[in-house]
Design a protein around this motif. Structure first.
Motif: not given
Length: 88
Positions: A8-35
Motif C-alpha cells: 500500500r506504499t509507493p516503492t522507488g527502484l533507484r539502483g534496481w536492475t532487470l536482467r535477462d538470461n543473455d547479457i542484457n541488463r537495464y537499470r531502473l533508475d528514476d523509476l517509482s511504482i505507486g501503491a
C-alpha cells in the motif's frame, strides 16, 4: 515486462536492475511504482510516462524462446524471476 508493486506504499527502484538470461541488463533508475500499481518496461523506443518506461534499444530483448527475467534490488538481491517460452 511488467513490474507490480503490491504493498500500500509507493516503492522507488533507484539502483534496481532487470536482467535477462543473455547479457542484457537495464537499470531502473528514476523509476517509482505507486501503491498497488504496475509499470511496464518496454525494450523498444518510446516516450517514458508515469506507467511505461522504454529502454530505447534497437533490438527487442524479450521473445518466445526460453527466457528468464530477473529483477534485483539495489543490493543485487533477487526480488523476483519469471521464466517463459520454449526451447528452439
Amino acid at each position: 515486462m511488467e513490474i507490480t508493486n503490491t504493498p500500500r506504499t509507493p516503492t522507488g527502484l533507484r539502483g534496481w536492475t532487470l536482467r535477462d538470461n543473455d547479457i542484457n541488463r537495464y537499470r531502473l533508475d528514476d523509476l517509482s511504482i505507486g501503491a498497488r500499481a504496475t509499470n511496464r518496461i518496454h525494450t523498444g523506443n518510446g516516450r517514458d510516462t508515469r506507467t511505461d518506461v522504454f529502454q530505447d534499444r534497437r533490438d527487442y530483448v524479450w521473445d518466445n524462446r526460453l527466457h528468464t527475467a530477473t529483477l534485483r534490488d539495489d543490493r543485487s538481491r533477487t526480488v523476483d524471476t519469471e521464466t517463459w517460452g520454449r526451447r528452439c
